[in-house]
Design a protein around this motif. Structure first.
Motif, PDB file in Angstrom:
ATOM      1  N   THR A 119       0.587  -1.209   0.012  1.00  0.00           N
ATOM      2  CA  THR A 119       0.114  -0.033   0.025  1.00  0.00           C
ATOM      3  C   THR A 119       0.807   1.217   0.053  1.00  0.00           C
ATOM      4  OG1 THR A 119      -0.253  -0.131   2.456  1.00  0.00           O
ATOM      5  CG2 THR A 119      -2.040  -1.313   0.979  1.00  0.00           C
ATOM      6  N   ALA A 120       2.246   1.380  -0.077  1.00  0.00           N
ATOM      7  CA  ALA A 120       2.873   2.278  -0.043  1.00  0.00           C
ATOM      8  C   ALA A 120       2.465   3.188  -1.344  1.00  0.00           C
ATOM      9  CB  ALA A 120       4.606   2.197  -0.110  1.00  0.00           C
ATOM     10  N   ILE A 121       2.759   4.477  -0.943  1.00  0.00           N
ATOM     11  CA  ILE A 121       2.783   5.720  -1.995  1.00  0.00           C
ATOM     12  C   ILE A 121       3.943   5.924  -2.715  1.00  0.00           C
ATOM     13  CG2 ILE A 121       1.767   7.769  -2.443  1.00  0.00           C
ATOM     14  CD1 ILE A 121      -0.340   7.527  -0.017  1.00  0.00           C
ATOM     15  N   ASP A 122       4.870   6.068  -1.907  1.00  0.00           N
ATOM     16  CA  ASP A 122       6.201   6.486  -2.287  1.00  0.00           C
ATOM     17  C   ASP A 122       6.809   5.295  -3.362  1.00  0.00           C
ATOM     18  OD1 ASP A 122       8.790   7.869  -1.980  1.00  0.00           O
ATOM     19  OD2 ASP A 122       9.593   5.819  -1.862  1.00  0.00           O
ATOM     20  N   PRO A 123       7.125   5.818  -4.597  1.00  0.00           N
ATOM     21  CA  PRO A 123       7.702   4.896  -5.839  1.00  0.00           C
ATOM     22  C   PRO A 123       8.845   3.935  -5.377  1.00  0.00           C
ATOM     23  CG  PRO A 123       7.143   7.196  -6.783  1.00  0.00           C
ATOM     24  CD  PRO A 123       6.943   7.231  -5.114  1.00  0.00           C
ATOM     25  N   ALA A 124       9.876   4.424  -4.743  1.00  0.00           N
ATOM     26  CA  ALA A 124      11.058   3.909  -3.950  1.00  0.00           C
ATOM     27  C   ALA A 124      10.254   2.584  -3.113  1.00  0.00           C
ATOM     28  CB  ALA A 124      11.745   4.475  -3.503  1.00  0.00           C
ATOM     29  N   GLU A 125       9.416   3.248  -2.272  1.00  0.00           N
ATOM     30  CA  GLU A 125       8.843   1.886  -1.421  1.00  0.00           C
ATOM     31  C   GLU A 125       8.058   1.156  -1.935  1.00  0.00           C
ATOM     32  OE1 GLU A 125       6.661   3.753   2.083  1.00  0.00           O
ATOM     33  OE2 GLU A 125       8.527   4.987   2.474  1.00  0.00           O
ATOM     34  N   ARG A 126       7.458   1.208  -3.162  1.00  0.00           N
ATOM     35  CA  ARG A 126       6.630   0.214  -4.009  1.00  0.00           C
ATOM     36  C   ARG A 126       7.239  -0.637  -4.640  1.00  0.00           C
ATOM     37  NH1 ARG A 126       2.018  -0.755  -6.818  1.00  0.00           N
ATOM     38  NH2 ARG A 126       2.552  -1.377  -8.885  1.00  0.00           N
ATOM     39  N   ALA A 127       8.605  -0.090  -5.244  1.00  0.00           N
ATOM     40  CA  ALA A 127       9.380  -0.916  -5.931  1.00  0.00           C
ATOM     41  C   ALA A 127      10.283  -1.915  -4.901  1.00  0.00           C
ATOM     42  CB  ALA A 127      10.386  -0.028  -6.690  1.00  0.00           C
ATOM     43  N   ALA A 128      10.396  -1.486  -3.877  1.00  0.00           N
ATOM     44  CA  ALA A 128      10.873  -2.263  -2.906  1.00  0.00           C
ATOM     45  C   ALA A 128      10.147  -3.422  -2.441  1.00  0.00           C
ATOM     46  CB  ALA A 128      11.608  -1.445  -1.606  1.00  0.00           C
ATOM     47  N   ALA A 129       8.772  -3.133  -2.234  1.00  0.00           N
ATOM     48  CA  ALA A 129       7.789  -4.026  -1.999  1.00  0.00           C
ATOM     49  C   ALA A 129       7.673  -5.086  -3.076  1.00  0.00           C
ATOM     50  CB  ALA A 129       6.482  -3.379  -1.734  1.00  0.00           C
ATOM     51  N   LEU A 130       7.458  -4.765  -4.288  1.00  0.00           N
ATOM     52  CA  LEU A 130       7.248  -5.542  -5.239  1.00  0.00           C
ATOM     53  C   LEU A 130       8.641  -6.600  -5.437  1.00  0.00           C
ATOM     54  CD1 LEU A 130       5.857  -3.103  -8.013  1.00  0.00           C
ATOM     55  CD2 LEU A 130       4.716  -4.994  -6.777  1.00  0.00           C
ATOM     56  N   ALA A 131       9.707  -6.051  -5.193  1.00  0.00           N
ATOM     57  CA  ALA A 131      11.029  -6.953  -5.519  1.00  0.00           C
ATOM     58  C   ALA A 131      10.955  -7.803  -4.283  1.00  0.00           C
ATOM     59  CB  ALA A 131      12.459  -5.880  -5.328  1.00  0.00           C
ATOM     60  N   ASP A 132      10.488  -7.514  -3.118  1.00  0.00           N
ATOM     61  CA  ASP A 132      10.686  -8.164  -1.822  1.00  0.00           C
ATOM     62  C   ASP A 132       9.551  -9.424  -2.094  1.00  0.00           C
ATOM     63  OD1 ASP A 132      11.506  -9.080   0.915  1.00  0.00           O
ATOM     64  OD2 ASP A 132       9.408  -8.601   1.237  1.00  0.00           O
ATOM     65  N   ASN A 133       8.385  -8.960  -2.762  1.00  0.00           N
ATOM     66  CA  ASN A 133       7.413 -10.195  -3.016  1.00  0.00           C
ATOM     67  C   ASN A 133       7.903 -11.202  -4.145  1.00  0.00           C
ATOM     68  OD1 ASN A 133       4.717  -9.827  -1.581  1.00  0.00           O
ATOM     69  ND2 ASN A 133       5.633  -7.907  -1.458  1.00  0.00           N
ATOM     70  N   ARG A 134       8.679 -10.493  -5.092  1.00  0.00           N
ATOM     71  CA  ARG A 134       9.352 -11.622  -6.161  1.00  0.00           C
ATOM     72  C   ARG A 134      10.225 -12.320  -5.499  1.00  0.00           C
ATOM     73  NH1 ARG A 134       9.353  -6.490  -8.990  1.00  0.00           N
ATOM     74  NH2 ARG A 134       7.718  -6.517 -10.707  1.00  0.00           N
ATOM     75  N   LYS A 135      10.957 -11.990  -4.660  1.00  0.00           N
ATOM     76  CA  LYS A 135      11.972 -12.864  -3.746  1.00  0.00           C
ATOM     77  C   LYS A 135      11.084 -13.901  -3.030  1.00  0.00           C
ATOM     78  CE  LYS A 135      15.504 -12.701  -0.146  1.00  0.00           C
ATOM     79  NZ  LYS A 135      16.034 -11.947   0.906  1.00  0.00           N
ATOM     80  N   ALA A 136       9.994 -13.530  -2.220  1.00  0.00           N
ATOM     81  CA  ALA A 136       8.992 -14.265  -1.631  1.00  0.00           C
ATOM     82  C   ALA A 136       8.568 -15.480  -2.452  1.00  0.00           C
ATOM     83  CB  ALA A 136       8.041 -13.579  -0.843  1.00  0.00           C
ATOM     84  N   ILE A 137       8.093 -15.081  -3.626  1.00  0.00           N
ATOM     85  CA  ILE A 137       7.443 -16.102  -4.725  1.00  0.00           C
ATOM     86  C   ILE A 137       8.722 -17.281  -4.912  1.00  0.00           C
ATOM     87  CG2 ILE A 137       6.754 -16.547  -6.991  1.00  0.00           C
ATOM     88  CD1 ILE A 137       5.351 -13.596  -6.518  1.00  0.00           C
ATOM     89  N   ASP A 138       9.993 -16.665  -5.127  1.00  0.00           N
ATOM     90  CA  ASP A 138      11.015 -17.466  -5.457  1.00  0.00           C
ATOM     91  C   ASP A 138      11.438 -18.522  -4.309  1.00  0.00           C
ATOM     92  OD1 ASP A 138      11.460 -16.048  -7.813  1.00  0.00           O
ATOM     93  OD2 ASP A 138      13.054 -14.806  -7.246  1.00  0.00           O
ATOM     94  N   GLU A 139      11.121 -18.024  -3.093  1.00  0.00           N
ATOM     95  CA  GLU A 139      11.501 -18.851  -2.055  1.00  0.00           C
ATOM     96  C   GLU A 139      10.360 -19.762  -1.582  1.00  0.00           C
ATOM     97  OE1 GLU A 139      11.495 -15.869   1.140  1.00  0.00           O
ATOM     98  OE2 GLU A 139      13.262 -15.040   0.549  1.00  0.00           O
ATOM     99  N   ALA A 140       9.079 -19.473  -1.785  1.00  0.00           N
ATOM    100  CA  ALA A 140       7.950 -20.644  -2.074  1.00  0.00           C
ATOM    101  C   ALA A 140       8.407 -21.720  -2.801  1.00  0.00           C
ATOM    102  CB  ALA A 140       6.702 -19.658  -2.206  1.00  0.00           C
ATOM    103  N   ALA A 141       8.619 -21.257  -4.094  1.00  0.00           N
ATOM    104  CA  ALA A 141       9.074 -22.199  -5.204  1.00  0.00           C
ATOM    105  C   ALA A 141      10.136 -23.185  -4.666  1.00  0.00           C
ATOM    106  CB  ALA A 141       9.386 -21.679  -6.530  1.00  0.00           C
ATOM    107  N   THR A 142      11.217 -22.623  -4.168  1.00  0.00           N
ATOM    108  CA  THR A 142      12.331 -23.398  -3.750  1.00  0.00           C
ATOM    109  C   THR A 142      11.708 -24.334  -2.569  1.00  0.00           C
ATOM    110  OG1 THR A 142      13.643 -21.737  -4.084  1.00  0.00           O
ATOM    111  CG2 THR A 142      14.467 -23.511  -2.604  1.00  0.00           C
TER     112      THR A 142
END
Length: 265
Positions: free
Chosen positions: A59-82
């Motif tokens: 829910t972050a409004i700041d673009p940098a915070e949003r980008a960081a959240a998306l990157a962290d979620n892609r990492k979490a998806i990779d972790e789930a797959a592993t």
């Protein structure tokens, strides 16, 4: 997290000893033990990883915070797959500092899922939006009801986005049984979790999830709703409770398995 006082090997050994066939893992203890080491440990013990928790905080409004959240979620998806689980549980995020715009926050969740859903599906992972009790709406999760979660999830294919049904968060809502049926009809119940509601809530409220049978929730009633909706997947017990965490972890694991049989099986 129910028995977070146990190390990863102790948790796995305890599940095997008690005949518990699967375990829902959280990212923090997985990272502490090591992602690949955890995957190997669980796999060699013959346990299924039912879900990984958690992604989200979109829910972050700041673009940098949003980008960081998306990157962290892609990492979490990779972790789930592993780890070999097909479900990543999402806690969507609260209101940004200074904001009172619930609608805008929920739309930013949908925007994030539009980016993450295809990536998750390509890795064999489903995203499960978890509605949290309304007391968490300001700081943790602006999605407070199962219907709100479905309103977002249904914008996407079911193999990309569904919901988490957690008794602790929805037991009070008399529209939730109909929402469970709605979720089941479209194949969107991605996980089912149990915890009891006990009062008074502790200071901070986050660690007020009670042991099955200690509170106000009829577990068999809610289990009947998800079963009637066609859900046949794993059932998790997820307790956050400082008093329980202060005790012996193996005794707590044993008690939890026994309480499940007594109150939910």
């Amino acid at each position: 997290m129910t028995v977070k006082q146990l190390s990863m090997p102790e948790l796995v050994d305890g599940c095997v000893e008690l005949g518990i066939p699967g375990v829902g893992l959280w990212r923090e203890p997985v990272a502490e033990y090591g992602l690949d080491a955890t995957a190997k440990l669980v796999r060699e013990a013959g346990l299924a990883v039912t879900t990984l928790c958690r992604g989200g905080f979109f829910t972050a409004i700041d673009p940098a915070e949003r980008a960081a959240a998306l990157a962290d979620n892609r990492k979490a998806i990779d972790e789930a797959a592993t780890l070999g689980t097909d479900t990543l549980v999402l806690v969507s995020g609260g209101l940004p500092a200074g904001s009172k715009d619930l609608h805008g926050a929920r739309e930013r969740i949908a925007d994030a899922l539009a980016e993450l859903g295809p990536y998750a599906a390509s890795n064999g992972v489903r995203l499960a939006i978890e509605p949290l009790h309304p007391m968490f709406a300001s700081d943790r999760c602006v999605v407070s009801t199962l219907s709100q979660a479905l309103d977002i999830a249904e914008r996407f294919p079911a193999e990309q986005v569904g919901v988490t049904v957690d008794t602790y968060h929805i037991w009070w809502d008399d529209t939730a049984p109909a929402a469970i049926a709605r979720a089941g009809a479209s194949g969107r119940i991605h996980t089912f979790q149990l915890a009891d509601w006990i009062t008074p809530l502790p200071q901070g409220v986050l660690t007020g999830r009670g042991q099955i049978g200690d509170g106000a929730i009829d577990m068999r009633e809610w289990k009947s709703y998800v079963e009637a909706a066609g859900y046949t997947g794993p059932i998790e017990v997820e307790l956050f409770n400082d008093d329980l965490w202060a005790g012996d972890g193996h005794e707590l694991l044993t008690q939890t398995a026994r309480r499940f049989v007594e109150h939910a099986a």
